[in-house]
Scaffold this motif. Sequence first.
Motif, PDB file in Angstrom:
ATOM      1  N   ALA A  51     -29.535 -58.848 -28.775  1.00  0.00           N
ATOM      2  CA  ALA A  51     -28.471 -59.138 -29.742  1.00  0.00           C
ATOM      3  C   ALA A  51     -28.340 -58.000 -30.751  1.00  0.00           C
ATOM      4  N   ALA A  52     -29.470 -57.448 -31.201  1.00  0.00           N
ATOM      5  CA  ALA A  52     -29.436 -56.334 -32.148  1.00  0.00           C
ATOM      6  C   ALA A  52     -28.787 -55.101 -31.514  1.00  0.00           C
ATOM      7  N   ALA A  53     -29.138 -54.806 -30.271  1.00  0.00           N
ATOM      8  CA  ALA A  53     -28.541 -53.653 -29.586  1.00  0.00           C
ATOM      9  C   ALA A  53     -27.041 -53.858 -29.422  1.00  0.00           C
ATOM     10  N   THR A  54     -26.651 -55.059 -29.052  1.00  0.00           N
ATOM     11  CA  THR A  54     -25.229 -55.367 -28.908  1.00  0.00           C
ATOM     12  C   THR A  54     -24.510 -55.208 -30.239  1.00  0.00           C
ATOM     13  N   GLY A  55     -25.141 -55.697 -31.307  1.00  0.00           N
ATOM     14  CA  GLY A  55     -24.548 -55.559 -32.632  1.00  0.00           C
ATOM     15  C   GLY A  55     -24.379 -54.103 -33.034  1.00  0.00           C
ATOM     16  N   LEU A  56     -25.380 -53.277 -32.748  1.00  0.00           N
ATOM     17  CA  LEU A  56     -25.266 -51.854 -33.060  1.00  0.00           C
ATOM     18  C   LEU A  56     -24.120 -51.202 -32.298  1.00  0.00           C
ATOM     19  N   VAL A  57     -23.962 -51.583 -31.029  1.00  0.00           N
ATOM     20  CA  VAL A  57     -22.878 -51.011 -30.225  1.00  0.00           C
ATOM     21  C   VAL A  57     -21.530 -51.462 -30.767  1.00  0.00           C
ATOM     22  N   LEU A  58     -21.407 -52.736 -31.088  1.00  0.00           N
ATOM     23  CA  LEU A  58     -20.128 -53.270 -31.561  1.00  0.00           C
ATOM     24  C   LEU A  58     -19.766 -52.776 -32.957  1.00  0.00           C
ATOM     25  N   VAL A  59     -20.747 -52.652 -33.822  1.00  0.00           N
ATOM     26  CA  VAL A  59     -20.472 -52.252 -35.199  1.00  0.00           C
ATOM     27  C   VAL A  59     -20.245 -50.754 -35.313  1.00  0.00           C
ATOM     28  N   GLY A  60     -21.128 -49.971 -34.732  1.00  0.00           N
ATOM     29  CA  GLY A  60     -20.991 -48.523 -34.801  1.00  0.00           C
ATOM     30  C   GLY A  60     -21.494 -47.955 -36.111  1.00  0.00           C
ATOM     31  N   PRO A  61     -21.403 -46.644 -36.259  1.00  0.00           N
ATOM     32  CA  PRO A  61     -22.010 -45.997 -37.420  1.00  0.00           C
ATOM     33  C   PRO A  61     -21.236 -46.152 -38.740  1.00  0.00           C
ATOM     34  N   LEU A  62     -19.919 -46.244 -38.702  1.00  0.00           N
ATOM     35  CA  LEU A  62     -19.152 -46.283 -39.958  1.00  0.00           C
ATOM     36  C   LEU A  62     -19.456 -47.518 -40.802  1.00  0.00           C
ATOM     37  N   PRO A  63     -19.429 -48.729 -40.256  1.00  0.00           N
ATOM     38  CA  PRO A  63     -19.800 -49.876 -41.092  1.00  0.00           C
ATOM     39  C   PRO A  63     -21.252 -49.820 -41.559  1.00  0.00           C
TER      40      PRO A  63
ATOM     41  N   SER B  49     -28.622 -39.816 -42.016  1.00  0.00           N
ATOM     42  CA  SER B  49     -29.002 -39.769 -40.596  1.00  0.00           C
ATOM     43  C   SER B  49     -28.183 -40.712 -39.720  1.00  0.00           C
ATOM     44  N   ILE B  50     -27.321 -41.520 -40.306  1.00  0.00           N
ATOM     45  CA  ILE B  50     -26.493 -42.439 -39.498  1.00  0.00           C
ATOM     46  C   ILE B  50     -25.297 -41.672 -38.953  1.00  0.00           C
ATOM     47  N   ASN B  51     -25.294 -41.512 -37.650  1.00  0.00           N
ATOM     48  CA  ASN B  51     -24.188 -40.872 -36.945  1.00  0.00           C
ATOM     49  C   ASN B  51     -24.114 -41.488 -35.548  1.00  0.00           C
ATOM     50  N   PRO B  52     -23.059 -41.204 -34.790  1.00  0.00           N
ATOM     51  CA  PRO B  52     -22.940 -41.826 -33.467  1.00  0.00           C
ATOM     52  C   PRO B  52     -24.134 -41.561 -32.550  1.00  0.00           C
ATOM     53  N   GLN B  53     -24.684 -40.352 -32.587  1.00  0.00           N
ATOM     54  CA  GLN B  53     -25.822 -40.045 -31.722  1.00  0.00           C
ATOM     55  C   GLN B  53     -27.054 -40.857 -32.127  1.00  0.00           C
ATOM     56  N   ALA B  54     -27.286 -41.001 -33.422  1.00  0.00           N
ATOM     57  CA  ALA B  54     -28.428 -41.770 -33.896  1.00  0.00           C
ATOM     58  C   ALA B  54     -28.277 -43.250 -33.518  1.00  0.00           C
ATOM     59  N   VAL B  55     -27.066 -43.764 -33.603  1.00  0.00           N
ATOM     60  CA  VAL B  55     -26.828 -45.169 -33.230  1.00  0.00           C
ATOM     61  C   VAL B  55     -27.065 -45.350 -31.737  1.00  0.00           C
ATOM     62  N   HIS B  56     -26.601 -44.406 -30.921  1.00  0.00           N
ATOM     63  CA  HIS B  56     -26.834 -44.503 -29.474  1.00  0.00           C
ATOM     64  C   HIS B  56     -28.332 -44.442 -29.158  1.00  0.00           C
ATOM     65  N   LEU B  57     -29.058 -43.587 -29.839  1.00  0.00           N
ATOM     66  CA  LEU B  57     -30.504 -43.498 -29.639  1.00  0.00           C
ATOM     67  C   LEU B  57     -31.178 -44.805 -30.057  1.00  0.00           C
ATOM     68  N   ALA B  58     -30.760 -45.352 -31.176  1.00  0.00           N
ATOM     69  CA  ALA B  58     -31.321 -46.633 -31.636  1.00  0.00           C
ATOM     70  C   ALA B  58     -31.042 -47.741 -30.624  1.00  0.00           C
ATOM     71  N   VAL B  59     -29.848 -47.770 -30.071  1.00  0.00           N
ATOM     72  CA  VAL B  59     -29.502 -48.773 -29.055  1.00  0.00           C
ATOM     73  C   VAL B  59     -30.412 -48.612 -27.844  1.00  0.00           C
ATOM     74  N   LEU B  60     -30.631 -47.381 -27.401  1.00  0.00           N
ATOM     75  CA  LEU B  60     -31.498 -47.129 -26.254  1.00  0.00           C
ATOM     76  C   LEU B  60     -32.919 -47.614 -26.523  1.00  0.00           C
ATOM     77  N   VAL B  61     -33.455 -47.286 -27.694  1.00  0.00           N
ATOM     78  CA  VAL B  61     -34.817 -47.700 -28.042  1.00  0.00           C
ATOM     79  C   VAL B  61     -34.916 -49.224 -28.085  1.00  0.00           C
ATOM     80  N   VAL B  62     -33.932 -49.875 -28.676  1.00  0.00           N
ATOM     81  CA  VAL B  62     -33.952 -51.335 -28.774  1.00  0.00           C
ATOM     82  C   VAL B  62     -33.816 -51.967 -27.387  1.00  0.00           C
ATOM     83  N   LEU B  63     -33.016 -51.380 -26.513  1.00  0.00           N
ATOM     84  CA  LEU B  63     -32.892 -51.906 -25.146  1.00  0.00           C
ATOM     85  C   LEU B  63     -34.197 -51.776 -24.367  1.00  0.00           C
ATOM     86  N   VAL B  64     -34.906 -50.664 -24.542  1.00  0.00           N
ATOM     87  CA  VAL B  64     -36.205 -50.494 -23.880  1.00  0.00           C
ATOM     88  C   VAL B  64     -37.183 -51.545 -24.409  1.00  0.00           C
ATOM     89  N   TYR B  65     -37.184 -51.745 -25.713  1.00  0.00           N
ATOM     90  CA  TYR B  65     -38.044 -52.773 -26.321  1.00  0.00           C
ATOM     91  C   TYR B  65     -37.695 -54.153 -25.755  1.00  0.00           C
TER      92      TYR B  65
END
Length: 156
Positions: free
Chosen positions: A32-44, A71-87
Amino acid sequence: MTDAPYNPDPKAHPGLHAIAIFEGLKGVLALAAATGLVLVGPLPLRRWVEALISRFHLDPQHGVLPGLLQSINPQAVHLAVLVVLVYAAMRLAEAWGLWRAKAWASWLGCIGSAAYLPLDLYALYHHPGWHTWTVLVINLAVVAILGRDLIKRRRN
């Protein structure tokens, strides 16, 4: 290939199902957190951090939150999503393995929970309270149950 009925290992500890449910919930929350990060994105996310800085009258040039903001940018959000998905994948795999009373899942859970114990003790030292005690007791119980399960399997 035949679908044999599930027969739990009689040597497995009865608390494995409870831990499996707990780990499964952690995996679902991580999804759910990974999905939220993808849906929200870096701007909000940036706006929320800016609102925290403003609300608590923090220095916008120094500190943890301004550093996080930079440090919040699209690449950082994508990396965070990847880490959360692995977890999430690890938690869900562990939950499945514990539910099916697999020894590898007991090892994974025991090592994973034991790895948090030094952090729990650090948190308890710096922030003593019922919440830090609760987390420590839960992690100790998980390590004890899974360790006992592994020892019991080894003896039989």
